[in-house]
Write a protein that holds these residues in place. Structure first.
Motif, mmCIF file in Angstrom:
data_model
loop_
_atom_site.group_PDB
_atom_site.id
_atom_site.type_symbol
_atom_site.label_atom_id
_atom_site.label_comp_id
_atom_site.label_asym_id
_atom_site.label_seq_id
_atom_site.Cartn_x
_atom_site.Cartn_y
_atom_site.Cartn_z
ATOM 1 N N LYS A 83 1.009 -1.014 0.030
ATOM 2 C CA LYS A 83 -0.012 0.050 0.102
ATOM 3 C C LYS A 83 0.825 1.354 -0.074
ATOM 4 C CE LYS A 83 -4.099 -2.098 2.095
ATOM 5 N NZ LYS A 83 -4.854 -2.142 0.456
ATOM 6 N N ASP A 84 0.324 2.375 -0.608
ATOM 7 C CA ASP A 84 1.186 3.400 -0.784
ATOM 8 C C ASP A 84 2.569 3.119 -1.301
ATOM 9 O OD1 ASP A 84 2.282 6.114 -0.940
ATOM 10 O OD2 ASP A 84 1.975 6.400 1.540
ATOM 11 N N ILE A 85 2.694 2.678 -2.576
ATOM 12 C CA ILE A 85 3.708 2.352 -3.207
ATOM 13 C C ILE A 85 5.032 3.302 -3.248
ATOM 14 C CG2 ILE A 85 3.073 2.620 -5.591
ATOM 15 C CD1 ILE A 85 3.961 0.095 -6.531
ATOM 16 N N GLU A 86 4.455 4.500 -3.535
ATOM 17 C CA GLU A 86 5.688 5.549 -3.614
ATOM 18 C C GLU A 86 6.425 5.711 -2.275
ATOM 19 O OE1 GLU A 86 6.473 7.467 -6.219
ATOM 20 O OE2 GLU A 86 4.707 7.462 -7.599
ATOM 21 N N ASP A 87 5.860 5.388 -1.067
ATOM 22 C CA ASP A 87 6.348 5.578 0.047
ATOM 23 C C ASP A 87 7.345 4.527 0.428
ATOM 24 O OD1 ASP A 87 6.636 6.685 2.685
ATOM 25 O OD2 ASP A 87 5.685 4.684 3.411
ATOM 26 N N VAL A 88 6.817 3.147 -0.204
ATOM 27 C CA VAL A 88 7.636 2.113 0.195
ATOM 28 C C VAL A 88 8.871 2.318 -0.939
ATOM 29 C CG1 VAL A 88 7.664 -0.533 -0.290
ATOM 30 C CG2 VAL A 88 5.787 0.507 0.672
#
Length: 196
Positions: A83-88
């Motif tokens: 979830k929230d791929i940019e953050d990962v």
């Protein structure tokens, strides 16, 4: 983060019938020259069998996962659902591993339902690519039933190097010392199937 799916690439989707796993139509990847077949593997994961789509024109770029140069089927990649791929991705970069840029993708199921997701580059290899389905219904929910993933194994002659990348992604998958590759054992009503 959880295992999202395993990618089994084939030079011809007709070979999928030899697997001994019930598969359902996934859909076409328009512009990429591929289509896929799917099987639910339990626990929210699925198997994607992907190959050339003869009903599409030749794509402008090579098909993903080295499909154009395959001479036999191969377990080429795996994906982790986030979830929230940019953050990962940013957190992985801060740990010394760059999963690559996030790009949007979509495909239409045979029943006309449009699936949309974001992912990092779908590169063959031992480290997973990341996928974020957002609000889209997960493909495992509509994939053919009856199979169960029993074992997924990563191996490499330098397991510590692979493990560093996994750790940067926040994953704790074991890496065996051995020939470079991925292996999955899948239980079906007709017995076990091993994919390499």
């Amino acid at each position: 983060m959880a295992l999202d799916h395993l990618v089994y690439a084939v030079p011809d989707l007709a070979l999928a019938g030899d697997l001994g796993i019930d598969l359902s139509e996934g859909g076409r990847h328009i512009g990429r020259g591929t289509r896929n077949l799917l099987a639910d593997l339990g626990d929210g994961a699925y198997l994607e069998v992907i190959g050339p789509d003869p009903d599409q024109p030749e794509p402008d770029q090579p098909r993903p996962f080295g499909i154009d140069t395959l001479t036999e089927p191969k377990l080429v990649a795996w994906a982790v659902r986030v979830k929230d791929i940019e953050d990962v991705v940013e957190r992985a970069k801060a740990q010394g591993y760059d999963p690559g840029p996030v790009v949007p993708m979509s495909r239409e199921r045979p029943d006309g339902v449009l699936l949309q997701w974001q992912l990092t580059p779908m590169l063959p290899g031992l480290l997973p690519f990341l996928i974020d389905w957002g609000s889209t219904r997960h493909p495992s929910e509509d994939a053919a039933q009856g199979a169960q993933l029993e074992l997924f194994q990563i191996s490499d002659p330098n397991p510590d190097d692979v493990y560093k990348g996994l750790k940067a992604l926040g994953l704790d998958y074991p890496v065996a010392n051995g020939p470079t590759g991925l292996q999955a054992t899948i239980r079906t009503p007709n017995g076990e199937v091993v994919l390499r």
